[in-house]
Structure formats: C-alpha cells, structure tokens
Design a protein around this motif. Structure first.
Motif, PDB file in Angstrom:
ATOM      1  N   THR B 104     150.432  10.973  63.865  1.00 22.60           N
ATOM      2  CA  THR B 104     149.232  10.960  64.717  1.00 22.60           C
ATOM      3  C   THR B 104     148.481   9.639  64.563  1.00 22.60           C
ATOM      4  OG1 THR B 104     148.396  12.433  63.007  1.00 22.60           O
ATOM      5  CG2 THR B 104     148.516  13.320  65.219  1.00 22.60           C
ATOM      6  N   ILE B 105     148.407   9.126  63.334  1.00 22.66           N
ATOM      7  CA  ILE B 105     147.680   7.868  63.126  1.00 22.66           C
ATOM      8  C   ILE B 105     148.335   6.733  63.915  1.00 22.66           C
ATOM      9  CG2 ILE B 105     146.988   6.154  61.422  1.00 22.66           C
ATOM     10  CD1 ILE B 105     146.991   8.473  59.359  1.00 22.66           C
ATOM     11  N   ILE B 106     149.658   6.608  63.766  1.00 22.61           N
ATOM     12  CA  ILE B 106     150.371   5.528  64.457  1.00 22.61           C
ATOM     13  C   ILE B 106     150.211   5.664  65.973  1.00 22.61           C
ATOM     14  CG2 ILE B 106     152.660   4.572  64.961  1.00 22.61           C
ATOM     15  CD1 ILE B 106     153.427   5.301  62.066  1.00 22.61           C
ATOM     16  N   LEU B 107     150.395   6.904  66.475  1.00 23.25           N
ATOM     17  CA  LEU B 107     150.294   7.118  67.925  1.00 23.25           C
ATOM     18  C   LEU B 107     148.901   6.773  68.437  1.00 23.25           C
ATOM     19  CD1 LEU B 107     152.370  10.372  68.523  1.00 23.25           C
ATOM     20  CD2 LEU B 107     152.986   7.999  69.030  1.00 23.25           C
ATOM     21  N   CYS B 108     147.874   7.208  67.691  1.00 24.67           N
ATOM     22  CA  CYS B 108     146.505   6.908  68.118  1.00 24.67           C
ATOM     23  C   CYS B 108     146.271   5.410  68.184  1.00 24.67           C
ATOM     24  CB  CYS B 108     145.500   7.546  67.159  1.00 24.67           C
ATOM     25  SG  CYS B 108     145.253   9.283  67.475  1.00 24.67           S
ATOM     26  N   TYR B 109     146.737   4.690  67.178  1.00 17.92           N
ATOM     27  CA  TYR B 109     146.542   3.232  67.157  1.00 17.92           C
ATOM     28  C   TYR B 109     147.318   2.556  68.286  1.00 17.92           C
ATOM     29  CZ  TYR B 109     143.893   2.914  62.810  1.00 17.92           C
ATOM     30  OH  TYR B 109     142.910   2.979  61.867  1.00 17.92           O
ATOM     31  N   VAL B 110     148.546   3.049  68.515  1.00 19.01           N
ATOM     32  CA  VAL B 110     149.366   2.419  69.552  1.00 19.01           C
ATOM     33  C   VAL B 110     148.784   2.700  70.940  1.00 19.01           C
ATOM     34  CG1 VAL B 110     151.630   2.474  70.686  1.00 19.01           C
ATOM     35  CG2 VAL B 110     151.471   2.442  68.192  1.00 19.01           C
ATOM     36  N   TRP B 111     148.353   3.942  71.150  1.00 19.44           N
ATOM     37  CA  TRP B 111     147.886   4.309  72.492  1.00 19.44           C
ATOM     38  C   TRP B 111     146.462   3.858  72.773  1.00 19.44           C
ATOM     39  CZ3 TRP B 111     150.080   9.989  72.140  1.00 19.44           C
ATOM     40  CH2 TRP B 111     151.446   9.936  72.405  1.00 19.44           C
ATOM     41  N   PHE B 112     145.607   3.895  71.752  1.00 22.88           N
ATOM     42  CA  PHE B 112     144.186   3.608  72.000  1.00 22.88           C
ATOM     43  C   PHE B 112     143.702   2.307  71.365  1.00 22.88           C
ATOM     44  CE2 PHE B 112     144.711   8.289  71.885  1.00 22.88           C
ATOM     45  CZ  PHE B 112     144.507   8.536  73.232  1.00 22.88           C
ATOM     46  N   GLY B 113     144.627   1.552  70.763  1.00 21.70           N
ATOM     47  CA  GLY B 113     144.232   0.287  70.171  1.00 21.70           C
ATOM     48  C   GLY B 113     143.695   0.472  68.767  1.00 21.70           C
ATOM     49  N   LEU B 114     143.596  -0.660  68.027  1.00 23.98           N
ATOM     50  CA  LEU B 114     143.138  -0.606  66.639  1.00 23.98           C
ATOM     51  C   LEU B 114     141.622  -0.528  66.606  1.00 23.98           C
ATOM     52  CD1 LEU B 114     145.479  -3.231  64.957  1.00 23.98           C
ATOM     53  CD2 LEU B 114     145.551  -0.761  64.714  1.00 23.98           C
ATOM     54  N   SER B 115     141.067   0.567  67.142  1.00 22.61           N
ATOM     55  CA  SER B 115     139.612   0.644  67.252  1.00 22.61           C
ATOM     56  C   SER B 115     139.067   1.754  66.349  1.00 22.61           C
ATOM     57  CB  SER B 115     139.229   0.953  68.700  1.00 22.61           C
ATOM     58  OG  SER B 115     139.716   2.230  69.040  1.00 22.61           O
ATOM     59  N   GLU B 116     137.734   1.728  66.220  1.00 22.64           N
ATOM     60  CA  GLU B 116     137.067   2.739  65.393  1.00 22.64           C
ATOM     61  C   GLU B 116     137.304   4.136  65.961  1.00 22.64           C
ATOM     62  OE1 GLU B 116     135.334   1.494  62.617  1.00 22.64           O
ATOM     63  OE2 GLU B 116     135.530   3.595  62.083  1.00 22.64           O
ATOM     64  N   ILE B 120     138.930   7.481  64.155  1.00 19.97           N
ATOM     65  CA  ILE B 120     138.251   8.780  64.011  1.00 19.97           C
ATOM     66  C   ILE B 120     139.084   9.880  64.681  1.00 19.97           C
ATOM     67  CG2 ILE B 120     136.167  10.070  64.623  1.00 19.97           C
ATOM     68  CD1 ILE B 120     135.388   8.062  62.673  1.00 19.97           C
ATOM     69  N   LEU B 121     139.597   9.571  65.881  1.00 24.52           N
ATOM     70  CA  LEU B 121     140.384  10.558  66.616  1.00 24.52           C
ATOM     71  C   LEU B 121     141.598  11.001  65.795  1.00 24.52           C
ATOM     72  CD1 LEU B 121     140.827  12.056  69.323  1.00 24.52           C
ATOM     73  CD2 LEU B 121     142.309  10.154  70.000  1.00 24.52           C
ATOM     74  N   VAL B 191     144.329   5.901  57.350  1.00 19.59           N
ATOM     75  CA  VAL B 191     143.918   5.329  58.627  1.00 19.59           C
ATOM     76  C   VAL B 191     143.378   3.912  58.406  1.00 19.59           C
ATOM     77  CG1 VAL B 191     142.208   5.511  60.464  1.00 19.59           C
ATOM     78  CG2 VAL B 191     143.440   7.536  59.730  1.00 19.59           C
ATOM     79  N   GLU B 192     142.596   3.760  57.357  1.00 22.64           N
ATOM     80  CA  GLU B 192     142.004   2.441  57.077  1.00 22.64           C
ATOM     81  C   GLU B 192     143.067   1.446  56.634  1.00 22.64           C
ATOM     82  OE1 GLU B 192     137.528   3.878  55.749  1.00 22.64           O
ATOM     83  OE2 GLU B 192     139.070   3.572  54.230  1.00 22.64           O
ATOM     84  N   LEU B 193     143.989   1.949  55.853  1.00 23.08           N
ATOM     85  CA  LEU B 193     145.065   1.074  55.367  1.00 23.08           C
ATOM     86  C   LEU B 193     145.887   0.534  56.532  1.00 23.08           C
ATOM     87  CD1 LEU B 193     147.258   1.858  52.316  1.00 23.08           C
ATOM     88  CD2 LEU B 193     148.387   1.274  54.442  1.00 23.08           C
ATOM     89  N   LEU B 194     146.122   1.386  57.543  1.00 23.20           N
ATOM     90  CA  LEU B 194     147.012   0.991  58.631  1.00 23.20           C
ATOM     91  C   LEU B 194     146.332   0.179  59.726  1.00 23.20           C
ATOM     92  CD1 LEU B 194     149.130   4.226  59.076  1.00 23.20           C
ATOM     93  CD2 LEU B 194     149.937   1.988  58.349  1.00 23.20           C
ATOM     94  N   GLY B 195     145.005   0.346  59.894  1.00 20.12           N
ATOM     95  CA  GLY B 195     144.488  -0.341  61.073  1.00 20.12           C
ATOM     96  C   GLY B 195     143.013  -0.694  61.055  1.00 20.12           C
ATOM     97  N   ARG B 196     142.396  -0.752  59.891  1.00 17.05           N
ATOM     98  CA  ARG B 196     140.987  -1.147  59.863  1.00 17.05           C
ATOM     99  C   ARG B 196     140.852  -2.329  58.920  1.00 17.05           C
ATOM    100  NH1 ARG B 196     137.517  -0.211  63.123  1.00 17.05           N
ATOM    101  NH2 ARG B 196     139.335  -1.042  64.191  1.00 17.05           N
TER     102      ARG B 196
END
Lengths: 244, 246
Positions: B104-116, B120-121, B191-196
C-alpha cells in the motif's frame, strides 16, 4: 381513553414453518389489568414484542387508544434491562432524553413508592435483583404509558422476593392505574394481580378463554382466596386443565 | 502487595545492568552502552534535531490515527448492524487486512506522488481494516435486550448511540486504540523511510547508512518513552473514567 384492540392474523418466525400466532383477538378496556396465561414457549414474548413495535413482521393490527402509530409503551422485560453505566436515577431519566422535560417530582414519588429513594444514585451493580426489577417498573410507569407491557418480570426472582415486588407493583398500580398486559405462566401470580385472565393455546397461539377474577382488590394478598379461585377455575373450566 | 509495586523498577534496573555488562564485554561501537546512548540522546535533544523529527512523526501519528479511528468505527458499527452490508464488504475487508503494508505504501507513493497526503493515506489504508474488524465484532456482541429497551422507549438514534451502544463498545474501542497506536507508528516509520525527508523513519534510515547504532537506540528510547507517557497519561485515565461504574 386507552382501550386496546389487538388482532393478529398471522405471525410466523422467519425460521419456522408454522405460524407462532394465528387469529389472535384481544380487547382490553382502559385501566384494566390483564394477565396472559400460557405455557412457556407458546409465543407470549413474541406477542408483547409485536405489540411494542419491536417486531413489525406480522399481519394484523394493534390499536392502542386512538393510535396505531407510536403509542407510548412502558415495557418491563424479563430481565431488568438497565444500563449498568448509569445510576438508578439516570436510567429512569434517560427515557425522557428526547422530550427535554424530565418529570423529577414524579420520579421522586415513584422512587419513594418503590422504596428506592436511598438508592437513586447507586449503579445497578450495587442493587439486588428485586431492586433492579423495581427500577425497571418505575421506568415503565414514569412515562405514563398508554399501555404497560410486563413480560414475566418476576420469573428469575426467588418467591419471597417476587412476592415483595408483586405487592409493591399492585400498590403502585392502584395509585396510578394503567392499562396493563402482564404475561406469566404462574396462575397464582395471575390471579393475585389481574382483573381479567386470558388463557392462551400454543402452536399456534390464540385466545382459549377469558375469565374475570372476582376477588376484591384488598383481598388479593390472601393466599386462601387465590387458592379457592384456582380450585373454582379447575372445576368449572375443564378445557383449561392443561394450563392449570 | 507493596513489594510487587517495586518489581517493574527492579526489572528495568536489572535490564540496564545486563546491558552495561554486555556492552563492556563486547566493547564494540555496534553495541554502545546505555551511558553512550544517554549522552547521544541528550545531544540530539539539545541540537533540537530529535524533538523536531519526533514531533513530525507524532503529528503524522495523530492525524492518521484520528482519521483511521473515525472511519473504522463508523464502518465497523455499520457492518455490525447491517448483515447485507457486511456480506457485501466482508471479502474486501479480508483482502485489505492481508495486503502487506509495504505494497500500500509503494502504491500510494507511485499513484499520488511523494507527498504528505499520500503518506497519511498509506497509513490509514493499513490501519482502517483492523479497526473495522474489531468494532464489527464489538457491535455484533451488543446486548440485544438493551437495544430493544432503547427502541421501545423511543430513544433517538443519537441517544441510543451515546448511552447504549458506545459504552458497550468501550473495551473494543480501547483495544482498537492500543493495537492501533502500536501498528500505526511502525507503519509511519516505514512510510517516512520510503518517501519523506523528515521524521523518525527518515532519520533512522540515515543512521543505518552511517552505522550509527547509538543514535538509532537514542531515537528508539525517545519514542518508546513518548508512547509509554501516552499510555499512562491518556489511555489509563480514560479507562478509569469509563469504568467507574464497575
């Protein structure tokens, strides 16, 4: 005027093949105390739930006073059904939550009549079973119901305690008469309380016989009077022998 | 009885002594002693770095926890009451329960960008199914007699919810809260490790690259202390308050 007219053509439970109640007709006069007497499992609780609107899956009509919709119904269940996280007083006051007007004086008076004033701020856990029944009776009377339903409210009490609560109930009802439907399988209890006995058949449930109780109110605590009336029933109504 | 009161403290001291002994014996920078960790913790606090990153993570925790609990409670209670709704969603619930957090983390980042909001989502998607399942079981276990009483005495929907339903769900809510906090903060770090570029997870990632074990342990100590404080200052008193009638 809260005459009650009940006519249930048919009520079948969703998981049963034959109807639980069929062609059930009952008329109750305003202010009358009626005891429904029938064997356990004959559908008495189902009937009360239907009248109370807890189960609307039936064909027929329940007219209470002039209302077929949302009559005010006081229900004393087999279990006290008190909220454990609310005190005695809060439990009673909660039934007025939607009306914004809590009749404090009436509640105080009822607590006094039922000898519970000292326990008004206690939690149900601190009360005996008999006291809990009394609270649930107060709750039912407090709303000044159009119809008061009582579903074997003393069935899980031991006899001395049941007798005590029964006495208080009579006392209370004489002070504040309401139309009452009281379900029981205990004939002595029914004779002690009722103006009219209604005997019920089972499978399906319908009215077998209606008998007026001819004992004066002030003699209702007399064990002999009740016993004599019971004998009289046995001798004069052979068709009731299964229930007596 | 009085003696068992001291046992938790004794156990912590025993642990510290053991740690000291082992660190002295190994004498390696990969296994720093408690003293070194405490010093690093103090330095990190003074530089303001640890409070900042801890604060960011806690903020994410609060936001995602609140949204997950509200959503999960609403859906869980609805599914518990409505058999048809439950039959419709039951399979999906099990599927979402079993999708690995990483996916879910990877998909969220890929689909919605590396955003806050994507971060959270991702946390919410991981947590909500757990809350739903717990609250659904709680709703199914509700006392039918009390619900009938409420219906017969014409309680409104709100009254029934506040006075009849929620007090009965209290143990389930507390259990969802406790397991929720534990689960959420583990996922947030990932989540923070992967994209924040801030927060505990990001920092731990840096320390890992530098093999800075003392800092990793210092951050862990800080975070565990905060969670413990939350348990003792918020959750325990809440429990006590709600169970007064017992």
């Amino acid at each position: 005027m809260t005459d009650v007219h009940i006519h249930i053509h048919e009520k079948t439970h969703s998981n049963a093949d034959s109807p639980t109640i069929e062609n059930f007709v009952l008329n109750v006069n305003s202010g009358e105390f009626v005891c429904l007497v029938g064997q356990s499992g004959c559908g008495k609780t189902t009937l009360l739930n239907t009248i109370a609107g807890l189960d609307s899956n039936y064909s027929g009509i329940c007219r209470i006073g002039n209302k077929t919709q949302n009559p005010k119904i006081g229900f004393v269940f087999q279990q006290p059904c008190l909220l454990p996280w609310r005190t005695v007083r809060e439990n009673i006051e909660l039934v007025f939550a939607t009306s914004n007007l809590i009749p404090t004086a009436r509640i105080d008076e009822l607590l006094d009549l039922m000898q519970l004033t000292a326990y008004a701020n206690a939690y149900p856990k601190q009360l005996s079973e008999g006291m809990k029944r009394r609270v649930s009776i107060i709750r039912a009377f407090a709303i000044k119901p159009d119809l008061l339903l009582m579903d074997e409210p003393f069935v899980s009490l031991d006899e001395p305690m049941a007798r005590g609560v029964r006495f208080l109930l009579q006392h209370l009802w004489q002070q504040r008469p309401h139309t009452v439907l009281f379900v029981t399988h205990d004939l002595r209890e029914a004779i002690g309380l009722a103006d009219k006995l209604v005997f019920l058949t089972r499978h399906p449930m319908r009215v077998l016989k209606e008998v007026k109780v001819l004992i004066a109110r002030e003699n209702r605590h007399d064990v002999h009077a009740i016993e004599n009336f019971r004998e009289h029933l046995i001798q004069n109504y052979p068709e009731l022998h299964l229930l007596l | 009885m009085t003696r068992s009161k001291y046992l938790p403290i004794v156990s912590i001291f025993t642990f510290l002594i053991f740690w000291f002994g082992l660190a002295a014996f190994l004498h390696s920078s990969l296994f720093p002693s408690p003293e070194v960790v405490a010093r690093v913790l103090w330095q990190q606090c003074q530089s303001g770095e640890l409070p900042y990153h801890l604060g960011v993570t806690l903020l994410r925790l609060v936001v995602s926890f609140t949204i997950s609990m509200l959503l999960g409670c609403g859906i869980g209670i609805a599914l518990g009451f409505n058999e048809k709704l439950n039959a419709f969603f039951d399979n999906w619930l099990i599927i979402f329960l079993n999708i690995p957090a990483l996916v879910t983390i990877i998909l969220c980042y890929v689909w919605f960008g590396l955003s806050e909001s994507a971060a959270i989502l991702a946390v919410i998607l991981n947590k909500v199914p757990n809350v739903i399942v717990t609250l659904r079981e709680g709703t199914r276990a509700l006392d039918k007699d009390l619900l009938n009483m409420a219906k017969c005495y014409q309680f409104g929907r709100l009254e029934t919810l506040c006075h009849v339903v929620l007090p009965q769900l209290h143990p389930f809510l507390m259990s969802a809260t406790r397991s929720g906090l534990a689960l959420i903060w583990k996922i947030i770090l990932m989540v923070e490790l992967l994209g924040r570029s801030n927060g505990m997870g990001y920092q731990l990632h840096l320390f890992f690259q530098w093999f800075d074990i003392a800092s990793i342990l210092a951050y862990t100590v800080a975070f565990v202390s905060v969670i413990q404080a939350l348990e003792f200052l918020v959750l325990k008193p809440l429990d006590k308050q709600a169970l007064k009638w017992r």
